[in-house]
Write an enzyme that holds these catalytic residues in place. Structure first.
Site, PDB file in Angstrom:
ATOM      1  N   TYR A 147       0.796  -1.228   0.000  1.00  0.00           N
ATOM      2  CA  TYR A 147       0.000   0.000   0.000  1.00  0.00           C
ATOM      3  C   TYR A 147       0.830   1.281   0.000  1.00  0.00           C
ATOM      4  CZ  TYR A 147      -4.575  -2.177   0.489  1.00  0.00           C
ATOM      5  OH  TYR A 147      -5.742  -2.862   0.257  1.00  0.00           O
ATOM      6  N   LYS A 198       2.893 -14.957   2.490  1.00  0.00           N
ATOM      7  CA  LYS A 198       3.071 -15.729   1.257  1.00  0.00           C
ATOM      8  C   LYS A 198       4.571 -15.873   1.010  1.00  0.00           C
ATOM      9  CE  LYS A 198       1.482 -17.900  -2.296  1.00  0.00           C
ATOM     10  NZ  LYS A 198       0.927 -19.260  -2.144  1.00  0.00           N
ATOM     11  N   ASP A 231      -3.114 -18.541   1.195  1.00  0.00           N
ATOM     12  CA  ASP A 231      -4.068 -19.327   0.407  1.00  0.00           C
ATOM     13  C   ASP A 231      -4.646 -20.461   1.254  1.00  0.00           C
ATOM     14  OD1 ASP A 231      -1.482 -20.362   0.390  1.00  0.00           O
ATOM     15  OD2 ASP A 231      -1.524 -21.022  -1.706  1.00  0.00           O
ATOM     16  N   ASP A 255      -6.422  -7.210   3.929  1.00  0.00           N
ATOM     17  CA  ASP A 255      -7.551  -6.576   3.231  1.00  0.00           C
ATOM     18  C   ASP A 255      -8.457  -7.656   2.643  1.00  0.00           C
ATOM     19  OD1 ASP A 255      -9.103  -4.575   1.873  1.00  0.00           O
ATOM     20  OD2 ASP A 255      -8.042  -5.140   0.036  1.00  0.00           O
ATOM     21  N   ASP A 259     -12.472  -9.201   4.005  1.00  0.00           N
ATOM     22  CA  ASP A 259     -13.729  -9.322   3.247  1.00  0.00           C
ATOM     23  C   ASP A 259     -14.260 -10.755   3.331  1.00  0.00           C
ATOM     24  OD1 ASP A 259     -13.394  -6.655   2.472  1.00  0.00           O
ATOM     25  OD2 ASP A 259     -14.084  -7.043   0.422  1.00  0.00           O
TER      26      ASP A 259
HETATM   27  C1  IPM Z   1     -10.557  -1.284   3.054  1.00  0.00           C
HETATM   28  C2  IPM Z   1     -10.689  -0.803   1.645  1.00  0.00           C
HETATM   29  C3  IPM Z   1      -9.481   0.080   1.293  1.00  0.00           C
HETATM   30  C4  IPM Z   1      -8.254  -0.770   1.461  1.00  0.00           C
HETATM   31  C5  IPM Z   1      -9.541   0.710  -0.110  1.00  0.00           C
HETATM   32  C6  IPM Z   1     -10.744   1.619  -0.254  1.00  0.00           C
HETATM   33  C7  IPM Z   1      -8.286   1.449  -0.475  1.00  0.00           C
HETATM   34  O1  IPM Z   1     -10.826  -1.866   0.772  1.00  0.00           O
HETATM   35  O2  IPM Z   1     -10.516  -0.452   3.972  1.00  0.00           O
HETATM   36  O3  IPM Z   1     -10.513  -2.495   3.266  1.00  0.00           O
HETATM   37  O4  IPM Z   1      -7.884  -1.526   0.569  1.00  0.00           O
HETATM   38  O5  IPM Z   1      -7.647  -0.688   2.514  1.00  0.00           O
HETATM   39 MN    MN Z   2     -10.977  -3.801   1.779  1.00  0.00          MN
END
Ligand code: IPM
Ligand code: MN
Length: 366
Positions: A147, A198, A231, A255, A259
């Protein structure tokens, strides 16, 4: 930029509210209602001040993160309540990168804490899993990795085009996030700790993670330390999430995993997060984005944002208000007082009203 100095003499805490774009605006409005109900019930005070940093502002006058914003936040506030950023009119999402990533980096918020706690067994897409099986914390490293925006493009637009995107891993950065994870486990008496990377494919960058991990784990002998390549971890999280209590991951991997974790507990609408540097001002936001398709339609689920505000309250020393807010969210899910993504029939505002009312009715025990 160390210690926060927003705190007033009388114990009042100051919160900077940045709703952002789309669904971020919708859910933040409900979270503010719930926060106001909680402080009205406890008698403690929060002073909220709104900032309009968003796509609208960017398109209007070109401002993303204003000059001096980070210092102003540190000087005047105790915490930041953040909605979401992202707007189809800003194709490269430049404002989102400047504002959100800008604050994470400038405030050195190296811990991205993303709890994955199942509120009700009905919410998980996994078969035969209950609240007991799904309760883990992801600590995502939040200031380095892929990042850092170091790189460039060579021979742009030609058939020979080359794009380079570097990642940074520092001993200090790896050590502080791993230590944060271990200290959290120790404090909460959790025994299952998993570091993921990884390093089989990224021996230089993630090799450093391996070496720092090998050193640190010996300092926490009471904790069972485990390593999984990312993975394999993704697969195991789906097969049997009950194996996990604390997961520490490099930035991009965390990240993605967060999700996945959000979906395991009911979807993007319910997952909270805190961008933290212990002892300093933190930024609290739902894991979901600005969801342009449902924005402004009273459809977004406010729970991820409301639970993020509970994390914020704990961090600034309002644990009793945080507790009743969590209890309200649990009750709403149990009673089906939810938005449609969770199978309910209420709108964003109605859920916000219900939660605020629950908090007002139950009061805050101090
Ligand atoms: C999160 C989002 C951000 C990230 C994006 C919007 C840059 O996906 O906060 O998880 O990748 O950190
Ligand atoms: Mn995210």
């Amino acid at each position: 930029m160390t210690k926060t100095s927003g705190t007033q003499e009388n114990g009042t805490k100051r919160i900077a509210v940045i709703p952002g774009d789309g669904a971020g605006v919708d859910v933040t409005a409900e979270t503010v209602k719930v926060l106001e109900a909680a402080t009205a019930a406890s008698g403690r005070k929060l002073e909220l001040e709104h900032f309009d940093w968003s796509a609208d502002r960017y398109l209007r006058d070109g401002t993303t993160l204003p000059e001096g914003a980070s210092k102003m936040l540190v000087d005047r506030f105790d915490a930041i309540l953040f909605g979401a950023l992202g707007d189809p009119r800003v194709k490269d999402n430049r404002h989102a990168a400047d504002i959100l990533l800008g604050l994470r980096f400038q405030l050195d918020l190296y811990v991205n804490a993303r709890p994955c706690e199942l509120l009700d067994a009905r919410l998980t897409p996994l078969r035969d899993r209950t609240e007991r099986d799904l309760d883990f914390m992801i600590f995502r490293e939040n200031t380095e990795g892929l990042y850092v925006n170091i790189g460039g493009v060579f021979k742009r637009g030609t058939p020979d085009e080359v794009a380079v995107q570097e990642q940074i891993n520092t001993r200090k950065g790896v050590e502080r996030i791993l230590r944060h994870g271990y200290e959290y486990a120790r404090r909460k008496k959790l025994t299952r700790f998993c570091m993921t990377d990884k390093s089989n494919a990224l021996p230089h960058g993630h090799g450093l993670w391996q070496r720092v991990f090998a050193e640190l784990k010996t300092q926490y002998p009471e904790i069972e330390s485990r390593h999984l390549y990312v993975d394999a971890l993704a697969a195991e999280l789906v097969r049997d999430p009950s194996q996990f209590q604390v997961i520490v991951a490099p930035n991009l991997l965390g990240d993605i995993l967060s999700d996945l974790g959000a979906q395991l507990i009911g979807g993007m609408g319910v997952a909270p997060s805190g961008n933290i540097h212990p002892g300093r001002i933190g930024l609290f936001e739902p894991v979901h984005g600005s969801a342009p398709k449902i924005a402004g339609k009273n459809l977004a689920n406010p729970i991820g944002s409301v639970l993020s505000s509970a994390m914020m309250l704990e961090e600034i020393g309002f644990p009793e208000e945080a507790a009743v807010i969590r209890e309200a969210v649990r009750a709403s899910v149990r009673e089906g007082k939810t938005t449609t993504d969770l199978g309910g029939s209420m709108g964003t505002r109605e859920v916000g009203d219900w939660l605020a009312d629950y908090v007002a009715r139950h009061g805050v025990k101090r």
